[in-house]
Design an enzyme around this catalytic site. Structure first.
Site, PDB file in Angstrom:
ATOM      1  N   ARG A 170      -7.917  67.988 -25.666  1.00 15.85           N
ATOM      2  CA  ARG A 170      -7.571  67.301 -24.427  1.00 15.85           C
ATOM      3  C   ARG A 170      -6.505  66.218 -24.618  1.00 15.85           C
ATOM      4  O   ARG A 170      -5.494  66.188 -23.905  1.00 15.85           O
ATOM      5  CB  ARG A 170      -8.828  66.651 -23.812  1.00 15.85           C
ATOM      6  CG  ARG A 170      -9.755  67.610 -23.109  1.00 15.85           C
ATOM      7  CD  ARG A 170     -11.185  67.167 -23.306  1.00 15.85           C
ATOM      8  NE  ARG A 170     -11.523  67.435 -24.692  1.00 15.85           N
ATOM      9  CZ  ARG A 170     -12.069  68.591 -25.109  1.00 15.85           C
ATOM     10  NH1 ARG A 170     -12.403  69.490 -24.237  1.00 15.85           N
ATOM     11  NH2 ARG A 170     -12.303  68.805 -26.385  1.00 15.85           N
ATOM     12  N   THR A 171      -6.749  65.315 -25.568  1.00 21.08           N
ATOM     13  CA  THR A 171      -5.873  64.146 -25.684  1.00 21.08           C
ATOM     14  C   THR A 171      -4.459  64.568 -26.066  1.00 21.08           C
ATOM     15  O   THR A 171      -3.471  64.155 -25.438  1.00 21.08           O
ATOM     16  CB  THR A 171      -6.445  63.167 -26.730  1.00 21.08           C
ATOM     17  OG1 THR A 171      -7.831  62.980 -26.468  1.00 21.08           O
ATOM     18  CG2 THR A 171      -5.735  61.840 -26.679  1.00 21.08           C
ATOM     19  N   LYS A 199       2.127  66.421 -49.504  1.00 16.73           N
ATOM     20  CA  LYS A 199       2.759  66.165 -50.814  1.00 16.73           C
ATOM     21  C   LYS A 199       2.560  64.722 -51.249  1.00 16.73           C
ATOM     22  O   LYS A 199       3.196  64.258 -52.194  1.00 16.73           O
ATOM     23  CB  LYS A 199       4.253  66.466 -50.734  1.00 16.73           C
ATOM     24  CG  LYS A 199       4.579  67.909 -50.371  1.00 16.73           C
ATOM     25  CD  LYS A 199       6.090  68.071 -50.215  1.00 16.73           C
ATOM     26  CE  LYS A 199       6.413  69.318 -49.438  1.00 16.73           C
ATOM     27  NZ  LYS A 199       7.798  69.307 -48.915  1.00 16.73           N
ATOM     28  N   ARG A 229      -3.504  59.693 -33.467  1.00 16.50           N
ATOM     29  CA  ARG A 229      -4.951  59.909 -33.674  1.00 16.50           C
ATOM     30  C   ARG A 229      -5.186  59.988 -35.177  1.00 16.50           C
ATOM     31  O   ARG A 229      -4.475  60.705 -35.888  1.00 16.50           O
ATOM     32  CB  ARG A 229      -5.434  61.184 -33.003  1.00 16.50           C
ATOM     33  CG  ARG A 229      -6.850  61.523 -33.467  1.00 16.50           C
ATOM     34  CD  ARG A 229      -7.524  62.542 -32.657  1.00 16.50           C
ATOM     35  NE  ARG A 229      -7.815  62.044 -31.325  1.00 16.50           N
ATOM     36  CZ  ARG A 229      -8.617  62.691 -30.472  1.00 16.50           C
ATOM     37  NH1 ARG A 229      -9.187  63.820 -30.825  1.00 16.50           N
ATOM     38  NH2 ARG A 229      -8.838  62.216 -29.280  1.00 16.50           N
ATOM     39  N   HIS A 256     -10.733  54.362 -28.344  1.00 17.47           N
ATOM     40  CA  HIS A 256     -10.027  55.494 -27.717  1.00 17.47           C
ATOM     41  C   HIS A 256      -9.661  55.018 -26.301  1.00 17.47           C
ATOM     42  O   HIS A 256     -10.268  55.415 -25.311  1.00 17.47           O
ATOM     43  CB  HIS A 256     -10.945  56.713 -27.685  1.00 17.47           C
ATOM     44  CG  HIS A 256     -10.279  58.014 -27.375  1.00 17.47           C
ATOM     45  ND1 HIS A 256      -8.983  58.106 -26.900  1.00 17.47           N
ATOM     46  CD2 HIS A 256     -10.736  59.298 -27.445  1.00 17.47           C
ATOM     47  CE1 HIS A 256      -8.673  59.386 -26.708  1.00 17.47           C
ATOM     48  NE2 HIS A 256      -9.720  60.119 -27.041  1.00 17.47           N
TER      49      HIS A 256
HETATM   50  N1   CP Z   1     -11.877  63.364 -25.357  1.00 12.91           N
HETATM   51  C1   CP Z   1     -11.176  63.716 -26.442  1.00 12.91           C
HETATM   52  O1   CP Z   1     -10.682  62.865 -27.177  1.00 12.91           O
HETATM   53  O2   CP Z   1     -11.062  65.061 -26.626  1.00 12.91           O
HETATM   54  P1   CP Z   1     -10.134  65.722 -27.750  1.00 12.91           P
HETATM   55  O3   CP Z   1     -10.762  65.400 -29.081  1.00 12.91           O
HETATM   56  O4   CP Z   1     -10.107  67.183 -27.434  1.00 12.91           O
HETATM   57  O5   CP Z   1      -8.783  65.096 -27.635  1.00 12.91           O
END
Ligand code: CP
Length: 316
Positions: A66-67, A94, A116, A146
């Site tokens: 999603r993100t 590497k 992320r 998040h």
């Molecule tokens: N909600 C969320 O962070 O989903 P993803 O891990 O799919 O990005």
């Protein structure tokens, strides 16, 4: 002078790293700006030129559906150039350090990094390191934060419940390992939700969590009573260091959201889940796909919210 590493000297958002410590005015500005983008995402031609000429780099060191996808869609709808770094095929393998990777991408004239990472603090590290004209968005770091997930959750709540006053909100599940829960709690309390409950077994709660201004419940029947909004969480097995639970069946029996348990909340309550869902563990399919579920609208609103965050950052 402010001490918040996310804000510039004028108190404007320079990076989005966490919802903690952000004033309500900044959170509301993101939600209000996102409202204006909902219409854009529903049009035939879903593009506006606000970020034309800007280069946005998606750096996802952890899996995401999603993100990552909604950040990419959001950037493209703002007419930015988007680069999704393929981490598995990058020179990380590497031995290149995170900051050397960032230095090299900065040398390619990056304007924004969306990050992320499994390590808490990774986005903060990059934000402290980059040149002042580069913006960093935390797309989830370890157990820490998040923020765009919490913001799209706030957007969804406001859409269905109109405002944050008089709401009783319950966050249910693995609070201990959840970056989403932390960001939700800070956003909910800052936006003035009068009662934030968390419902979890003792083994899935952080120490002294009450200090965050939440009411703790271990029993679903008590915790869900008269609740307006249910924020369900996944068991974060990948972050559990040992066995926190007897079994997933036992967890579902006590904490899995079924229609029967949902009936304890208000009749017009809504159910959110950040995804990915584990059906039959924290949520029953009848609820996930039921009429009180707003789980897929959350995903759609995530595009507008991420468009808003990127537009605001680019303007500061
Ligand atoms: N909600 C969320 O962070 O989903 P993803 O891990 O799919 O990005």
């Amino acid at each position: 002078m402010n001490n918040n590493p996310q804000l510039n000297k004028n108190g404007e958002l320079q990076h989005l790293l966490t919802t903690e410590g952000l004033p309500a005015s900044i959170l509301l500005n993101i939600l209000d700006t996102a409202e204006s983008f909902v219409g854009v995402t529903a049009r035939d031609i879903k593009k506006v030129p606000l970020l034309r000429g800007k280069s946005i780099f998606n750096l996802f060191f952890e899996p995401s559906t999603r993100t990552r996808t909604t950040f990419e869609i959001a950037a493209k709808r703002l007419s930015a150039d988007v680069v999704n770094l393929n981490i598995a095929a990058s020179s990380q393998s590497k031995g290149e350090t995170l900051l050397d990777t960032v230095n090299n991408l900065s040398a390619m004239h990056a304007d924004m990094f969306v990050v992320r990472h499994s390590q808490s603090g990774a986005a903060h590290l990059i934000a402290r390191h980059v040149r002042p004209e580069i913006h960093v968005i935390n797309a989830g770091d370890g157990r820490h934060a998040h923020p765009t997930q919490a913001l799209l959750d706030m957007f969804t709540i406001r859409r269905y419940k109109r405002n944050f006053r008089n709401l009783r909100v319950a966050i249910v599940g693995d609070i201990l390992h959840s970056r989403v829960a932390r960001s939700q709690i800070h956003a909910l309390t800052t936006l003035g939700v009068p009662e934030v409950r968390i419902i979890a077994p003792k083994t899935l709660l952080p120490a002294k969590v009450e200090r965050l201004g939440v009411h703790v419940y271990h029993d679903m029947a008590q915790g869900l009573k008269d609740v307006d909004v249910l924020l369900m969480l996944r068991l974060q097995n990948e972050r559990m260091l040992g066995a926190c639970l007897p079994s997933s069946e036992e967890y579902f029996k006590h904490y899995g959201l079924t229609q029967e348990k949902l009936a304890l909340a208000k009749q017009d309550s809504i159910v959110l889940h950040p995804g990915p869902m584990n059906r039959g563990i924290e949520i029953d399919s009848a609820v996930a796909d039921g009429k009180q579920s707003v789980i897929l609208p959350q995903v759609t609103f995530g595009i507008a919210v991420r468009m808003a965050v990127m537009t605001i950052l680019a303007g500061n």
